[in-house]
Design a protein around this motif. Structure first.
Motif, PDB file in Angstrom:
ATOM      1  N   ASP A  81       0.791  -1.254   0.134  1.00  0.00           N
ATOM      2  CA  ASP A  81       0.106  -0.033  -0.032  1.00  0.00           C
ATOM      3  C   ASP A  81       0.883   1.284  -0.010  1.00  0.00           C
ATOM      4  OD1 ASP A  81      -1.674   2.091   0.298  1.00  0.00           O
ATOM      5  OD2 ASP A  81      -2.934   0.875   1.873  1.00  0.00           O
ATOM      6  N   VAL A  82       0.753   2.029  -0.967  1.00  0.00           N
ATOM      7  CA  VAL A  82       1.482   3.259  -0.848  1.00  0.00           C
ATOM      8  C   VAL A  82       1.360   4.031  -0.093  1.00  0.00           C
ATOM      9  CG1 VAL A  82       1.932   3.340  -3.709  1.00  0.00           C
ATOM     10  CG2 VAL A  82      -0.024   4.312  -2.603  1.00  0.00           C
ATOM     11  N   TRP A  83       0.275   4.236   0.647  1.00  0.00           N
ATOM     12  CA  TRP A  83      -0.203   5.185   1.823  1.00  0.00           C
ATOM     13  C   TRP A  83       0.626   4.740   2.989  1.00  0.00           C
ATOM     14  CZ3 TRP A  83      -2.714   9.593   1.339  1.00  0.00           C
ATOM     15  CH2 TRP A  83      -3.658   9.886   0.382  1.00  0.00           C
ATOM     16  N   GLU A  84       1.319   3.486   2.951  1.00  0.00           N
ATOM     17  CA  GLU A  84       1.948   3.166   4.224  1.00  0.00           C
ATOM     18  C   GLU A  84       3.444   3.299   3.931  1.00  0.00           C
ATOM     19  OE1 GLU A  84       0.729  -0.808   5.503  1.00  0.00           O
ATOM     20  OE2 GLU A  84      -1.481  -0.359   5.429  1.00  0.00           O
ATOM     21  N   MET A  85       3.808   3.859   2.897  1.00  0.00           N
ATOM     22  CA  MET A  85       5.184   4.156   2.775  1.00  0.00           C
ATOM     23  C   MET A  85       5.544   5.553   2.694  1.00  0.00           C
ATOM     24  SD  MET A  85       5.634   1.935  -0.799  1.00  0.00           S
ATOM     25  CE  MET A  85       4.923   0.171  -1.279  1.00  0.00           C
ATOM     26  N   GLY A  86       6.596   6.021   2.354  1.00  0.00           N
ATOM     27  CA  GLY A  86       7.139   7.282   2.423  1.00  0.00           C
ATOM     28  C   GLY A  86       8.684   7.508   2.646  1.00  0.00           C
ATOM     29  N   GLY A  87       9.059   8.331   2.019  1.00  0.00           N
ATOM     30  CA  GLY A  87      10.397   8.855   2.296  1.00  0.00           C
ATOM     31  C   GLY A  87      11.528   7.553   2.096  1.00  0.00           C
ATOM     32  N   LEU A  88      11.161   6.761   1.291  1.00  0.00           N
ATOM     33  CA  LEU A  88      12.063   5.530   0.963  1.00  0.00           C
ATOM     34  C   LEU A  88      13.328   5.993   0.248  1.00  0.00           C
ATOM     35  CD1 LEU A  88       9.620   2.836  -0.189  1.00  0.00           C
ATOM     36  CD2 LEU A  88      10.665   3.006   2.203  1.00  0.00           C
ATOM     37  N   ILE A  89      13.162   7.044  -0.351  1.00  0.00           N
ATOM     38  CA  ILE A  89      14.455   7.542  -1.275  1.00  0.00           C
ATOM     39  C   ILE A  89      15.767   7.577  -0.369  1.00  0.00           C
ATOM     40  CG2 ILE A  89      14.322  10.106  -1.152  1.00  0.00           C
ATOM     41  CD1 ILE A  89      14.264   9.513  -4.395  1.00  0.00           C
ATOM     42  N   LYS A  90      15.412   7.932   0.756  1.00  0.00           N
ATOM     43  CA  LYS A  90      16.837   8.166   1.664  1.00  0.00           C
ATOM     44  C   LYS A  90      17.362   6.590   1.989  1.00  0.00           C
ATOM     45  CE  LYS A  90      14.680  12.207   3.785  1.00  0.00           C
ATOM     46  NZ  LYS A  90      13.853  12.570   4.864  1.00  0.00           N
ATOM     47  N   LYS A  91      16.587   5.751   2.189  1.00  0.00           N
ATOM     48  CA  LYS A  91      17.135   4.407   2.376  1.00  0.00           C
ATOM     49  C   LYS A  91      17.602   3.775   1.194  1.00  0.00           C
ATOM     50  CE  LYS A  91      17.215   4.666   7.001  1.00  0.00           C
ATOM     51  NZ  LYS A  91      15.909   4.306   7.612  1.00  0.00           N
ATOM     52  N   MET A  92      16.665   4.244  -0.018  1.00  0.00           N
ATOM     53  CA  MET A  92      17.036   3.272  -0.983  1.00  0.00           C
ATOM     54  C   MET A  92      17.196   4.252  -2.186  1.00  0.00           C
ATOM     55  SD  MET A  92      13.647   0.739  -0.679  1.00  0.00           S
ATOM     56  CE  MET A  92      14.216  -0.447  -2.011  1.00  0.00           C
ATOM     57  N   PRO A  93      18.339   4.808  -2.121  1.00  0.00           N
ATOM     58  CA  PRO A  93      18.521   5.801  -3.288  1.00  0.00           C
ATOM     59  C   PRO A  93      18.613   5.413  -4.648  1.00  0.00           C
ATOM     60  CG  PRO A  93      20.646   5.384  -1.932  1.00  0.00           C
ATOM     61  CD  PRO A  93      19.493   4.670  -1.376  1.00  0.00           C
ATOM     62  N   ILE A  94      19.365   4.171  -5.021  1.00  0.00           N
ATOM     63  CA  ILE A  94      19.173   3.943  -6.251  1.00  0.00           C
ATOM     64  C   ILE A  94      17.767   3.465  -6.993  1.00  0.00           C
ATOM     65  CG2 ILE A  94      20.270   2.047  -7.794  1.00  0.00           C
ATOM     66  CD1 ILE A  94      22.556   1.584  -6.285  1.00  0.00           C
ATOM     67  N   THR A  95      17.425   2.813  -5.971  1.00  0.00           N
ATOM     68  CA  THR A  95      15.829   2.481  -6.592  1.00  0.00           C
ATOM     69  C   THR A  95      15.067   3.571  -6.589  1.00  0.00           C
ATOM     70  OG1 THR A  95      16.078   0.488  -5.214  1.00  0.00           O
ATOM     71  CG2 THR A  95      13.800   0.903  -5.835  1.00  0.00           C
ATOM     72  N   GLY A  96      15.010   4.389  -5.632  1.00  0.00           N
ATOM     73  CA  GLY A  96      14.381   5.861  -5.890  1.00  0.00           C
ATOM     74  C   GLY A  96      14.478   6.714  -6.759  1.00  0.00           C
ATOM     75  N   TRP A  97      15.882   6.853  -7.128  1.00  0.00           N
ATOM     76  CA  TRP A  97      15.945   7.917  -8.275  1.00  0.00           C
ATOM     77  C   TRP A  97      15.861   7.204  -9.555  1.00  0.00           C
ATOM     78  CZ3 TRP A  97      15.750  12.417  -7.254  1.00  0.00           C
ATOM     79  CH2 TRP A  97      15.997  12.924  -5.953  1.00  0.00           C
ATOM     80  N   THR A  98      16.099   6.185  -9.678  1.00  0.00           N
ATOM     81  CA  THR A  98      16.010   5.248 -11.094  1.00  0.00           C
ATOM     82  C   THR A  98      14.384   5.342 -11.185  1.00  0.00           C
ATOM     83  OG1 THR A  98      15.893   3.432  -9.850  1.00  0.00           O
ATOM     84  CG2 THR A  98      17.684   3.803 -11.119  1.00  0.00           C
ATOM     85  N   PHE A  99      13.754   5.294 -10.104  1.00  0.00           N
ATOM     86  CA  PHE A  99      12.128   5.080 -10.159  1.00  0.00           C
ATOM     87  C   PHE A  99      11.850   6.564 -10.837  1.00  0.00           C
ATOM     88  CE2 PHE A  99       7.710   4.483  -9.166  1.00  0.00           C
ATOM     89  CZ  PHE A  99       7.700   3.101  -9.149  1.00  0.00           C
ATOM     90  N   VAL A 100      12.354   7.513 -10.040  1.00  0.00           N
ATOM     91  CA  VAL A 100      12.045   9.075 -10.509  1.00  0.00           C
ATOM     92  C   VAL A 100      12.225   9.038 -11.979  1.00  0.00           C
ATOM     93  CG1 VAL A 100      12.715  11.581 -10.335  1.00  0.00           C
ATOM     94  CG2 VAL A 100      12.355   9.963  -8.311  1.00  0.00           C
ATOM     95  N   ILE A 101      13.333   8.735 -12.575  1.00  0.00           N
ATOM     96  CA  ILE A 101      13.653   8.728 -13.816  1.00  0.00           C
ATOM     97  C   ILE A 101      12.784   8.216 -14.658  1.00  0.00           C
ATOM     98  CG2 ILE A 101      15.149   7.972 -15.795  1.00  0.00           C
ATOM     99  CD1 ILE A 101      17.475   8.382 -13.887  1.00  0.00           C
ATOM    100  N   GLY A 102      12.098   7.105 -14.268  1.00  0.00           N
ATOM    101  CA  GLY A 102      10.870   6.125 -15.020  1.00  0.00           C
ATOM    102  C   GLY A 102       9.729   7.319 -14.951  1.00  0.00           C
TER     103      GLY A 102
END
Lengths: 645, 105, 172
Positions: free
Chosen positions: A369-390
C-alpha cells in the motif's frame, strides 16, 4: 558474426527454449546452476539478437524487402503451412528489446527470488516465456505466430499462478488464461477466415493479397469483420477494454514476472500483432477506427482507475493498460512508427518501474500500500532515483524517452483529426487528457512512496547489486532511449514505418502543450501529496466527490459486472443445459442402450445352439446373395460389391 | 461340343455331388452321418480342382497339389471329428446333433 | 473314338458317384451309408484317372476309401447301439434342405453354363508323380510341412480328446 546471426535468427528463441528443457530435465535440483544456465542462454540470445539488429539496421534494403526464410511444416492439396523467420526492422527491434529486457529481468530475479524453493522452476518458466515471445516476434506465418501466442499465454498462466499456495494467485492465473482465451478465440476465427479466403497465412503473402481483396470475392464489410475478429485477440492479450480485467490481477505473480509480462512480452504481443497485420487494418478504415477508439478509451479509462488505487503494482498495472491503449491508438490512426516507438520506450521505463516496485516490495517485505510508505528515497537511493527517472519518462518530460514517443502519438493523432476523420479531435482530446492523468497518478505514487515522511514501522534497505544493476541499465535506457526518434532527426521513423515514412515538421506548439500537460500533472500531484504533508486536500477531494472516487477505486465495477453476468447468465444457462443433459441427452443415450439390450434379449432366442440350423440359414443366405450378385440388376450387384460375370 | 469331354461336365458333376453332400449335412441327425456328408462335399471340391487342372492349366499341377492338401486336411478333420463325437458320446450317450444344443443363449 | 469312350466312362462314373452319394445320404442304416461311401470314393478315383491325375487317384483310394472309411466304421461301431436299423434318422430340416440344395445346384449349373472357360488344349504330362514331386517339395514345401504338422497335431489332439474323457469316465 552478423551474417551468421541473420541466417540463424531462429537460434534466438531456441536458446532460451533449450535452457527451459535443460532446467526441467537436468538441473532442477541445483538452483544456482539453473539460474546460471537460464541467464547464460538468455544472454547469448541477447548477443545474437543484437547482431541480428545490427545486421538489419545497417542494410536499408530490409525496410522494403524483409529477410524471410522458411521450412515447410506440413502441406496438402491447396493448403500449406510454413514455419519461418521474417526479419525486418520491426521484428529486429523487438528481438533486441525483448531479449535485452528479458536478460535484465533474469539477472534481477537472481536477487529477487533468492532462497525461493521453486527457484529453478521459476527460471525455467522465465526462459520458456522469453522463448515463446522471441519466437512470436520472428514468426513469418500467422499460424506459427498464433501457436507461440498461445504458448505466451500458457507461460503467463504458469507464472501468474507461480505462488500456488496463494488462492488469489491461482484465481488470477485462471482469470488471465480464460480472459485471454476469449480473445484468442476471436482471433482464431479471424485467422481461419484469412486462410480460407486468401489461401495463406504467410505475412508476406497476405500483405500482397489483402489489398486486392475484391479479387477474392469478398466485400469490404466481410473484410472489416475479419479485421475486427483478428483484433479481438490483441484486445485480450494487450488488456484493452473490455478484456483488460486480467491484467491488474496478474500482479499476483512475482514482480519480475509482472515486469516481463507488462513491459516486454505478453501484453506487447497484441500491439505487435496489430502492427504486423497493419496491412489488413489499413485496408478497412472501419476496423482501424475501432482500434483507435478502443485504444483511446482504454487509455483514459485505465488512467482514471489508476488515480485512486493504493497498491503500488496495481497502479503500475493500470498505467500499463493505459499506455497500451496509447499504442493501439497510434496503430489505429495508422502509424506503425509511433505505436512501435511507444512500445520501445514503454518497455524500458515500465520494466524499470516494475523492477523498482519489486525492489520496494522486497525491502518492505511485500507491503504494497503506497499510503503506508514514504521517504524511501533516503534508504533506497538507487531504487528511488531510477524510479524517478522512470516517472519522468512516463509523464513525458523531455528529454526522457516517454516524451518523444508520446509526442509522436499526439502528432499523428492530430494529423488524423485534421484529415477530417469524424472522431479525430475526440481521440486527440482523450489522448491529451490521459497524458495529464498519467503524469498525475504516477507522481502521486512517487511522492507517496519515496518522498514525504518516513514511516517508523518500515525498515527499508537498499537491494543487492543483482537487483540494482538492471535498474541502472534500464534507467539509462529510459533516459536516452527516445533520442533516436526525435522530430529533428527521426531515425526511428526512417526505419520502422508502414507505407511511406512519416515526415512531420517538428510541431513546437504541440510539444509545448504536452510538456505543459505533464508539468501540470506533476504539479498537481506535488501540491496534493508532497506539499500537503497530511494530505488533507486529497482526502477532502475524495470526500467531496465520493461517488466518483468509489467508482474509480472499484474500477468501474467491471469485475462485479462480469461476476454478475457469470452468475446470472452463464450459470443460469448452465443450469438449463445441465437439465437438458440429464433429462434429454442422458435419456436418449440410456434409451439407446436399453433398446440394444432389449433387442439382444429378443434376438438371443434365435440362437438355438443347433449347428445344422445355423448351416441351413448360412447356405440360404449364400444362395440368395449368389442369385442377387449373379442374376440381379447390375446396380444392385455393383452396390453389393460383386463382379458381374 | 461334340463328344469331347468338357470341364463343364465335371463342374456340374461336382456341383451335384456338393449339393448331395450339403443335403446330407443339413438333414441327418447322426453326427457321424454329417461328418460323412462333409467328406462328400470336400470330394466334390476335389473333382473340381483336378478337372480345372486338367483342362485349364495342365502344366502347372496346382490343382492336383491343392487336391492333395484337401485330402490331407480332410483326413485330419475326420480323425478329430470322430474323436470329438466319441468324447461327447462318452459323456452324453447320444450322437444326435439336435441334442448338441449347449451352446445356446 | 477315344472321345466317345471317355464320355461313356464319364457318364458311367458320374452315375456311380451320384447314385452311391444319394444312397449315402438317404439310407437309414449308417453302416450301409459308410459302405456306399466307399463305392463313391472309388468312383471319384476313377474320375481322377479319367482326368489324368493318377497320383491323386491313388491317394484318394488309399486315404479315403481305405483309411477314412475304416476309421468311420470304427467310429460308428464305438458309438452306436447294437441295432443298426434306423441308426441314421432324418431331422425336420430336410424339407427345407432339399429345395435349398436343389436351388444351389441349379444356380451353380447356370453359372457354369454362363462362364466361358479357356481350355488350354494341352495334355497333362504322362508322368504326373515325377512332375508333382518337385513342385510339392520346392514351391509348396512350407505348406507341405505345415500340413505334416497339422496331421501330427490332429492325431495327438484326437488321442488326447478320447483319452481324457475315458479317464474322467473311470474316475466318476
Amino acid at each position: 558474426m552478423v551474417d551468421f546471426a541473420l541466417t540463424h535468427a531462429w537460434l534466438v528463441p531456441l536458446l532460451p527454449a533449450l535452457a527451459f528443457v535443460i532446467i526441467v530435465f537436468l538441473t532442477r535440483p541445483w538452483p544456482k546452476l539453473s539460474g546460471a544456465v537460464s541467464i547464460a542462454a538468455m544472454f547469448s540470445s541477447f548477443v545474437l539478437a543484437s547482431s541480428v539488429a545490427y545486421g538489419v539496421f545497417t542494410n536499408p534494403g530490409f525496410i522494403e524487402r524483409p529477410l524471410i526464410y522458411s521450412l515447410r511444416w506440413f502441406g496438402m492439396e491447396g493448403f500449406t503451412v510454413d514455419v519461418g523467420v521474417m526479419l525486418d526492422p520491426t521484428s529486429a527491434m523487438m528481438l533486441f528489446m525483448v531479449s535485452m529486457v528479458a536478460t535484465l529481468i533474469q539477472i534481477y530475479s537472481t536477487g529477487y527470488m533468492h532462497g525461493d524453493p521453486q527457484y529453478s522452476v521459476f527460471f525455467s518458466y522465465l526462459s520458456l516465456f522469453a522463448a515463446s515471445m522471441l519466437g512470436l516476434v520472428i514468426s513469418s506465418n500467422l499460424l506459427q505466430m498464433f501457436i507461440l501466442w498461445e504458448l505466451v499465454g500458457l507461460c503467463s498462466f504458469l507464472l501468474i499462478g507461480f505462488y500456488t499456495f496463494k488462492i488469489s494467485a491461482r484465481e488470477a492465473a485462471k482469470k488471465a488464461f480464460i480472459t485471454t482465451r476469449i480473445g484468442d478465440f476471436g482471433m482464431l476465427l479471424g485467422l481461419l477466415f484469412l486462410q480460407i479466403i486468401f489461401g495463406t497465412l504467410d505475412l508476406a503473402g497476405l500483405a500482397e493479397r489483402v489489398p486486392h481483396y475484391e479479387q477474392y470475392g469478398i466485400s469490404l464489410g466481410l473484410l472489416t469483420l475479419i479485421a475486427i475478429l483478428v483484433f479481438i485477440g490483441p484486445i485480450g492479450k494487450s488488456g484493452q477494454f473490455p478484456l483488460h480485467v486480467w491484467l491488474p490481477d496478474a500482479m499476483e505473480g512475482p514482480t519480475p514476472v509482472s515486469a516481463l509480462i507488462h513491459a516486454a512480452t505478453m501484453v506487447v504481443a497484441g500491439v505487435y500483432l496489430v502492427g504486423r497485420t497493419l496491412f489488413l487494418f489499413s485496408e478497412v478504415p472501419g476496423a482501424a477506427e475501432v482500434i483507435a477508439f478502443i485504444g483511446a478509451f482504454t487509455a483514459i479509462f485505465a488512467a482514471t482507475i489508476a488515480i485512486t488505487q493504493r497498491e503500488i503494482k496495481r497502479i503500475l498495472a493500470y498505467s500499463t493498460v493505459s499506455q497500451l491503449g496509447y499504442m493501439m491508438l497510434a496503430l489505429g490512426v495508422g502509424s506503425l512508427s509511433a505505436g512501435m516507438f511507444h512500445l520501445w520506450t514503454h518497455a524500458f521505463f515500465k520494466a524499470l518501474m516494475f523492477l523498482g516496485a519489486g525492489s520496494v516490495l522486497h525491502a518492505l517485505h511485500d507491503k504494497a500500500d503506497v499510503w503506508e510508505m514514504g521517504g524511501l528515497i533516503k534508504k533506497m537511493p538507487i531504487t528511488g532515483w531510477t524510479f524517478v527517472i522512470g516517472g519522468l519518462a512516463i509523464a513525458g518530460i523531455p528529454p526522457f524517452a516517454g516524451f518523444w514517443s508520446k509526442d509522436e502519438i499526439l502528432v499523428v493523432t492530430l494529423e488524423y483529426a485534421r484529415q477530417g476523420h469524424a472522431l479525430g479531435y475526440l481521440l486527440f482530446f482523450l489522448a491529451s487528457f490521459t497524458a495529464l492523468l498519467t503524469a498525475f497518478y504516477m507522481w502521486r505514487m512517487i511522492f507517496l512512496t519515496f518522498f514525504g515522511k518516513e514511516k517508523p514501522e518500515n525498515h527499508p534497505h537498499e537491494s543487492p547489486l543483482s537487483m540494482t544493476f538492471p535498474l541502472l541499465v534500464l534507467a539509462a535506457l529510459a533516459a536516452v532511449g527516445g533520442l533516436i526518434g526525435t522530430p529533428w532527426a527521426n531515425v526511428w521513423g526512417k526505419w520502422i514505418h508502414f507505407g511511406h515514412p512519416h515526415h512531420g515538421e517538428p510541431n513546437y506548439g504541440l510539444m509545448f502543450f504536452s510538456v505543459a500537460l505533464a508539468v501540470a500533472g506533476i504539479g498537481l500531484a506535488y501540491r496534493l501529496y508532497y506539499q500537503d504533508e497530511e494530505k488533507k486536500l486529497a482526502k477532502q477531494l475524495a470526500e467531496r466527490y465520493q461517488p466518483l472516487y468509489k467508482l474509480s477505486y472499484h474500477k468501474y465495477y467491471i469485475d462485479e459486472l462480469y461476476q454478475w453476468f457469470t452468475r446470472q447468465v452463464v450459470d443460469a444457462s448452465a443450469a438449463v443445459f445441465y437439465w437438458f443433459d440429464i433429462h434429454v441427452v442422458d435419456n436418449i443415450v440410456n434409451g439407446l442402450a436399453g433398446a440394444t439390450k432389449l433387442s439382444g434379449q429378443g434376438l438371443r432366442y434365435f440362437h438355438t445352439g443347433r449347428i445344422q440350423t445355423y448351416a441351413l440359414v448360412f447356405f440360404l443366405a449364400l444362395l440368395v446373395i449368389t442369385v442377387v450378385l449373379a442374376f440381379g440388376s447390375p446396380t444392385l450387384a455393383g452396390s453389393m460389391g460383386g463382379v458381374h460375370s | 461340343m461334340g463328344t469331347a469331354l468338357n470341364p463343364s461336365y465335371f463342374m456340374v458333376l461336382s456341383a451335384a455331388l456338393f449339393a448331395i453332400g450339403l443335403y446330407g449335412a443339413l438333414s441327418r441327425k447322426n453326427a457321424i452321418a454329417v461328418l460323412i456328408s462333409i467328406e462328400i462335399m470336400l470330394t466334390a471340391v476335389n473333382i473340381n480342382l483336378v478337372a480345372i487342372n486338367k483342362f485349364l492349366t495342365p502344366e502347372a499341377f496346382i490343382g492336383q497339389i491343392f487336391a492333395i492338401f484337401v485330402i490331407t486336411v480332410a483326413a485330419a478333420e475326420v480323425g478329430l471329428g470322430l474323436a470329438i463325437i466319441i468324447a461327447i458320446y462318452r459323456n452324453r450317450h447320444t450322437v444326435d446333433l439336435d441334442d448338441f444344443n449347449w451352446m445356446k443363449w | 473314338m477315344d472321345n466317345v469312350y471317355s464320355l461313356l466312362a464319364f457318364v458311367l462314373l458320374a452315375g456311380m458317384i451320384l447314385g452311391s452319394a444319394l444312397l449315402v445320404v438317404t439310407l437309414r442304416n449308417l453302416v450301409h451309408s459308410v459302405l456306399w461311401l466307399i463305392v463313391m470314393f472309388i468312383g471319384v478315383a476313377g474320375t481322377f484317372l479319367l482326368l489324368n491325375a493318377d497320383f491323386v487317384a491313388a491317394v484318394q483310394v488309399l486315404v479315403y476309401a481305405g483309411a477314412v472309411c475304416i476309421m468311420l466304421v470304427f467310429g460308428v461301431m464305438l458309438v452306436q447301439r447294437p441295432n443298426m436299423e434306423h441308426s441314421n434318422p432324418i431331422n425336420w430340416r430336410f424339407k427345407l434342405a432339399a429345395p435349398l440344395v436343389g436351388g444351389l445346384f441349379i444356380v451353380i449349373g447356370l453359372l457354369t453354363a454362363k462362364s466361358q472357360l479357356v481350355v488350354s488344349g494341352q495334355e497333362v504330362p504322362a508322368q504326373t508323380v515325377q512332375a508333382l514331386a518337385p513342385i510339392l517339395l520346392n514351391d509348396f514345401v512350407i505348406p507341405f510341412e505345415v500340413a505334416a504338422i497339422l496331421l501330427t497335431v490332429a492325431l495327438t489332439g484326437a488321442l488326447l480328446l478320447v483319452k481324457e474323457v475315458k479317464a474322467n469316465g473311470n474316475g466318476s
